[in-house]
Scaffold this motif. Structure first.
Motif, short mmCIF file in Angstrom:
data_model
loop_
_atom_site.label_atom_id
_atom_site.label_comp_id
_atom_site.label_asym_id
_atom_site.label_seq_id
_atom_site.Cartn_x
_atom_site.Cartn_y
_atom_site.Cartn_z
N SER A 36 39.62 38.30 38.27
CA SER A 36 39.22 38.56 39.65
C SER A 36 40.40 39.10 40.45
O SER A 36 41.51 38.60 40.33
N SER A 41 36.68 46.73 41.42
CA SER A 41 35.82 47.28 42.47
C SER A 41 36.54 48.39 43.22
O SER A 41 35.93 49.42 43.55
N THR A 42 37.82 48.20 43.47
CA THR A 42 38.58 49.23 44.19
C THR A 42 38.54 50.54 43.40
O THR A 42 38.30 51.61 43.97
N1 LIG Z 1 39.71 46.32 52.15
C1 LIG Z 1 40.75 45.66 51.61
N2 LIG Z 1 41.81 45.33 52.37
C2 LIG Z 1 42.87 44.67 51.85
N3 LIG Z 1 42.96 44.30 50.55
C3 LIG Z 1 41.93 44.58 49.74
C4 LIG Z 1 40.77 45.27 50.23
N4 LIG Z 1 39.91 45.43 49.20
C5 LIG Z 1 40.50 44.85 48.14
N5 LIG Z 1 41.71 44.35 48.45
C6 LIG Z 1 42.64 43.69 47.54
O1 LIG Z 1 42.77 44.50 46.41
C7 LIG Z 1 42.80 43.74 45.24
C8 LIG Z 1 41.76 44.23 44.27
O2 LIG Z 1 40.47 43.99 44.82
P1 LIG Z 1 39.14 44.36 44.04
O3 LIG Z 1 38.01 44.09 44.96
O4 LIG Z 1 39.25 45.72 43.49
O5 LIG Z 1 39.15 43.31 42.87
P2 LIG Z 1 38.06 43.11 41.72
O6 LIG Z 1 38.75 43.39 40.46
O7 LIG Z 1 36.83 43.85 42.01
O8 LIG Z 1 37.82 41.56 41.83
P3 LIG Z 1 36.46 40.74 41.61
O9 LIG Z 1 36.29 40.65 40.14
O10 LIG Z 1 36.75 39.42 42.21
O11 LIG Z 1 35.36 41.47 42.28
C9 LIG Z 1 42.63 42.30 45.65
O12 LIG Z 1 43.90 41.68 45.67
C10 LIG Z 1 42.08 42.39 47.03
O13 LIG Z 1 42.53 41.30 47.80
#
Ligand SMILES: Nc1ncnc2c1ncn2[C@@H]1O[C@H](COP(=O)(O)OP(=O)(O)OP(=O)(O)O)[C@@H](O)[C@H]1O
Ligand SMILES: [Mg+2]
Lengths: 314, 392
Positions: A36, A41-42
């Protein structure tokens, strides 16, 4: 085709995605996995510019995505998310027809398209078209979400945990349907999930991410057999890796073609996975199974030795 | 209580029983009407017995007793019958007053005035409460509930046309017919303008507050403090600056702006209306599911499309709730505006209080009450409908 070249994303001090490069060929289903917060997602949302990347280049069919108007770019791609994001004040049919309507298709074409999608996803038109999203079960709502993403027949499909929060059986059904769909429609799909079995089952290309970087990518079997490091190995299942691999291979690949004498014993389809075969052996206390084809004819034999034996796959 | 839960209607409806008993008591004990030879002299009270004699009194009690019996075993059918009785009793009240007028006022007293006594007022109030209770129990839609008031209102209109000429309220009304109609117009105009302006301003402020975080805390702090100023003080506070403006800015003075009158009243009403309007609009727009908005963007909707097709329709029921609260509040507050010469129905209330003429006070207060109830019912029904559309 989607191509990411040295792409990074920074949110203030934190680097969510750190210099990643990825090529996703047409018709390929790529699955992003990782703990996580590792940036899955980013990465996905940078492709349709819901998030603007800070560095590097992202190309769609050879063109930089910054060259498109945001809305135009997004209407070319399907987008499905875990919460479904269905509009609660619109009927199912209207929800599905959203992107075609944005693209100003004629009404008759939209209607026909919605109908064929609903049929394809097992949502009969006369039963579901006029329902409101809150009248749907979780699985039905996720199907509608997938139908909406497919509506304008985009070449690219971005899916962020689209089957999350579903029971294992419904989930497996939807995975199966997605696989079938993909075999027919040959989209370029980017799929994010936390469920490793789902990832292994669906992926043509598995991308393991950690702290914004790509640790390893390739065919699931390749990653299972030769994980780049301990992190990849443990994420892919640690001690269970053997079983995960067995779940990707079929009985047909390992069996010994049958000689003349049909043996008595437990029977198993040649399409079953090695994992299922092993489970049956454990359950039945049997060292060998009779392999049958679709007509129920015995066509071979699978022994425990062969099951665990030489890697005859590639 | 539904039939399924309570097949024989075994458990008595306590609310209806107490309302009914209280009504019976008030009907018998309090004065039904008062009769005065003219406007100056205060009236002489008459009980229900004076109005109808023994047989008439008993007859007038019969429907109430029947309703008590029905409330004792409140099956759905019984409750429907009880509701019918309540509506009939409400419709009969004007007839009762007409009967009193006919029996108690002699024809050689053309100046005589019939005042409504405590017994009839209490009966009216309790019957309305009983109606609300029955409407809730039977789960009637708001609009149908409102429509049930039509027979009593029509009966009132018929009896006012002939039979209730000596009614003091009617005479007050006739004496000030033009003033009354003008006052209603002024009142509605003041309320309408205040609600419209605060809606436009409120939406603009709410949008700004969503856009800029700093606006948010500042905005709510300001609006909250505005709300705590007592209404008369706020009118007073506006007096000096507006008077100064009117003296120094010609076109404002030409518009009729001055320290007293409609300008400070409107400003104060808008001031009070802003907080509920902004709060509801802000919360409504802000609480739209982020997943829905994310999907809308991901599908390629433009900002304008998202606002018009998704955010606004989903927020509409809550915004409308803000309009409802604001409107009802403004209808009441606008009465105070009469004190600074802004006109409206408050004029009658304060003049009546000054002359100790209760009928004149009622002439101002009753329409305000009716306006508030009607606005509440209509906007509430609209909000319900939107909510159903959004959620069903
Ligand atoms: N809009 C935002 N502003 C600031 N930080 C962000 C934002 N979106 C994501 N992050 C940060 O970027 C990092 C990656 O987030 P992301 O949502 O891509 O993770 P993920 O791999 O999709 O996680 P998960 O499996 O929990 O969905 C995290 O540390 C998150 O806190
Ligand atoms: Mg995520």
């Amino acid at each position: 085709m989607i191509e990411l070249i040295g792409v990074s994303k920074r949110f203030g001090q934190t680097t969510a995605v750190d210099d990643i490069s990825l090529r996703m060929a047409p018709g390929e289903l790529s699955v992003l996995v990782g703990t996580s917060g590792c940036g899955k997602s980013t990465t996905l949302r940078m492709i349709n510019r819901l998030i603007e990347h800070s560095d590097g280049e992202i190309h769609i069919d050879g063109q930089q995505i910054r060259g498109f108007r945001e809305e135009t770019l997004r209407r070319r791609m399907g987008y499905a998310i875990q919460s479904t994001g269905l509009f609660p004040h619109w009927t199912v049919a209207r929800n599905i027809g959203l992107v075609p309507r944005l693209l100003k298709w004629p009404a008759s074409r939209i209607h026909a398209r919605v109908e064929s999608l609903m049929t394809m996803l097992g949502l009969p038109m006369d039963e579901f078209a006029d329902k409101m999203p809150r009248q749907l079960s979780g699985g039905q709502a996720q199907r509608v979400g997938v139908a909406r993403a497919l509506a304008a027949d985009p070449d690219i499909l971005l899916m962020d945990e689209p089957f999350g929060a579903l029971d294992p059986i419904t989930r497996e059904t939807l995975q199966h349907e997605l696989r079938e769909l993909q075999a027919r429609l040959q989209k370029t799909i980017v799929f994010v999930t936390h469920d490793m079995d789902e990832a292994l089952r669906l992926a043509d290309r598995l991308v393991v991410m950690d702290q914004g970087r790509i640790r390893q990518q390739g065919h699931p079997l390749a990653l299972l057999r030769e994980p780049a490091d301990g992190f990849v190995a443990s994420l892919l299942g640690g001690e269970d890796r053997g079983l995960k691999e067995a779940a990707l291979l079929t009985v047909g690949e390992r069996m010994m073609p049958l000689g003349a004498k049909p043996l008595p014993g437990e029977r198993i389809s040649r399409h079953a996975t090695l994992r299922e075969a092993l489970s049956m052996m454990l359950w039945r206390h049997a060292e060998r199974l009779v392999v049958i084809d679709d007509q129920g004819m015995a066509i071979g034999e699978l022994s425990l030795r062969r099951l665990v034996g030489a890697r005859s796959h590639e | 209580m539904s039939d399924a839960l309570n097949p024989g209607g075994a458990r008595p409806n306590v609310v209806l029983l107490s309302l009914g008993l209280a009504g019976l008591l008030a009907w018998v004990v309090f004065d039904a009407v008062s009769v005065a030879p003219n406007r100056i002299v205060s009236g002489q009270g008459h009980g229900a017995w004076d109005v109808a004699g023994w047989p008439g009194l008993v007859a007038s009690l019969a429907p109430m007793l029947a309703m008590l019996a029905l409330a004792w075993r409140p099956s759905r059918r019984h409750l429907r019958l009880a509701l019918g009785l309540v509506v009939a009793m409400l419709a009969a009240l004007p007839a009762w007053l007409a009967l009193a007028a006919a029996r108690l006022i002699e024809s050689e007293m053309p100046q005589a005035r019939l005042g409504i006594g405590a017994g009839v007022w209490v009966a009216l109030f309790l019957l309305l409460l009983a109606m609300v209770e029955l409407r809730t129990r039977l789960a009637l839609p708001r609009l149908l509930g409102g429509a049930l008031l039509l027979p009593p209102l029509m009966s009132l209109a018929v009896w006012l046309a002939s039979g209730l000429e000596p009614l003091a309220l009617r005479q007050e009304l006739l004496a000030r017919r033009d003033g009354f109609i003008a006052a209603i117009g002024e009142h509605l105009l003041l309320v309408g303008a205040a609600v419209a302006i605060s809606l436009l301003l409120g939406v603009a402020i709410a949008l700004a507050m969503r856009r800029w975080v700093r606006c948010r805390t500042l905005g709510f702090a300001l609006l909250n403090s505005l709300q705590t100023i007592p209404s008369l003080a706020l009118f007073g506070l506006l007096l000096a600056p507006l008077a100064w403006l009117a003296a120094h800015v010609e076109w404002l003075a030409a518009l009729g702006v001055s320290g007293i009158g409609w300008a400070p009243a409107l400003l104060a009403l808008v001031g009070y209306s802003l907080l509920p309007m902004v709060r509801n609009t802000f919360v409504a727009l802000d609480e739209v599911d982020t997943g829905v908005i994310d999907a809308a963007r991901g599908m390629g909707m433009s900002r304008g499309q998202i606002f018009r097709q998704v955010r606004l329709p989903l927020a509409a029921p809550v915004i409308l709730e803000g309009i409802r609260i604001t409107t009802v509040q403004a209808i009441g507050l606008a009465a105070v505006a009469a004190l600074i010469g802004a006109g409206g129905l408050g004029t009658f209330i304060f003049q009546g209080l000054g002359q100790a003429a209760m009928d004149m006070v009622l002439l101002g207060a009753l329409p305000i009450l009716v306006m508030a109830l009607v606005a509440d019912a209509l906007l509430g029904a609209l909000s319900d409908r939107l909510r159903q559309g959004a959620a069903s």
